[in-house]
Scaffold this motif. Structure first.
Motif, PDB file in Angstrom:
ATOM      1  N   LEU A  10       0.844  -1.187   0.000  1.00 51.18           N
ATOM      2  CA  LEU A  10       0.000   0.000   0.000  1.00 51.18           C
ATOM      3  C   LEU A  10       0.883   1.240   0.000  1.00 51.18           C
ATOM      4  O   LEU A  10       1.738   1.403   0.869  1.00 51.18           O
ATOM      5  N   SER A  11       0.682   2.129  -0.974  1.00 50.28           N
ATOM      6  CA  SER A  11       1.487   3.349  -1.056  1.00 50.28           C
ATOM      7  C   SER A  11       0.984   4.391  -0.057  1.00 50.28           C
ATOM      8  O   SER A  11      -0.096   4.245   0.528  1.00 50.28           O
ATOM      9  N   SER A  12       1.733   5.460   0.085  1.00 55.42           N
ATOM     10  CA  SER A  12       1.332   6.546   0.995  1.00 55.42           C
ATOM     11  C   SER A  12       0.051   7.225   0.527  1.00 55.42           C
ATOM     12  O   SER A  12      -0.643   7.852   1.311  1.00 55.42           O
ATOM     13  N   THR A  15      -2.757   3.615  -2.757  1.00 58.20           N
ATOM     14  CA  THR A  15      -2.889   2.813  -3.973  1.00 58.20           C
ATOM     15  C   THR A  15      -2.055   1.543  -3.880  1.00 58.20           C
ATOM     16  O   THR A  15      -1.080   1.485  -3.139  1.00 58.20           O
ATOM     17  N   VAL A  16      -2.465   0.538  -4.632  1.00 54.32           N
ATOM     18  CA  VAL A  16      -1.704  -0.707  -4.746  1.00 54.32           C
ATOM     19  C   VAL A  16      -1.607  -1.079  -6.226  1.00 54.32           C
ATOM     20  O   VAL A  16      -2.458  -0.697  -7.025  1.00 54.32           O
ATOM     21  N   THR A  17      -0.577  -1.823  -6.572  1.00 51.47           N
ATOM     22  CA  THR A  17      -0.456  -2.377  -7.910  1.00 51.47           C
ATOM     23  C   THR A  17      -1.021  -3.783  -7.877  1.00 51.47           C
ATOM     24  O   THR A  17      -0.641  -4.591  -7.026  1.00 51.47           O
ATOM     25  N   ILE A  18      -1.945  -4.065  -8.767  1.00 49.76           N
ATOM     26  CA  ILE A  18      -2.507  -5.414  -8.848  1.00 49.76           C
ATOM     27  C   ILE A  18      -1.498  -6.282  -9.595  1.00 49.76           C
ATOM     28  O   ILE A  18      -1.096  -5.935 -10.715  1.00 49.76           O
ATOM     29  N   PRO A  19      -1.066  -7.380  -8.988  1.00 50.72           N
ATOM     30  CA  PRO A  19      -0.055  -8.224  -9.636  1.00 50.72           C
ATOM     31  C   PRO A  19      -0.487  -8.661 -11.041  1.00 50.72           C
ATOM     32  O   PRO A  19      -1.670  -8.887 -11.301  1.00 50.72           O
TER      33      PRO A  19
END
Length: 53
Positions: A10-12, A15-19
């Motif tokens: 989880l970014s600051s 957001t997250v990158t979906i694998p």
């Protein structure tokens, strides 16, 4: 329990990158709607936006 398909951080900004493996399995592309559904047993299911029940 099922197979782990990837891990994200989880970014600051929240957001997250979906694998890639998950994106490929769900056939996701940039701009696609993603649904997060809470199940009765407390698990969270991720679905494509066009799979709304």
């Amino acid at each position: 329990m099922g197979e782990i398909l990837g891990v994200s951080v989880l970014s600051s900004k929240g957001t997250v990158t979906i694998p890639k493996k998950v994106r490929d399995l769900l056939r996701l592309s940039r701009g696609d709607l993603i649904i997060f559904k809470l199940t009765d047993n407390g698990d969270i299911v991720i679905k494509r936006g066009d799979e709304i029940e």
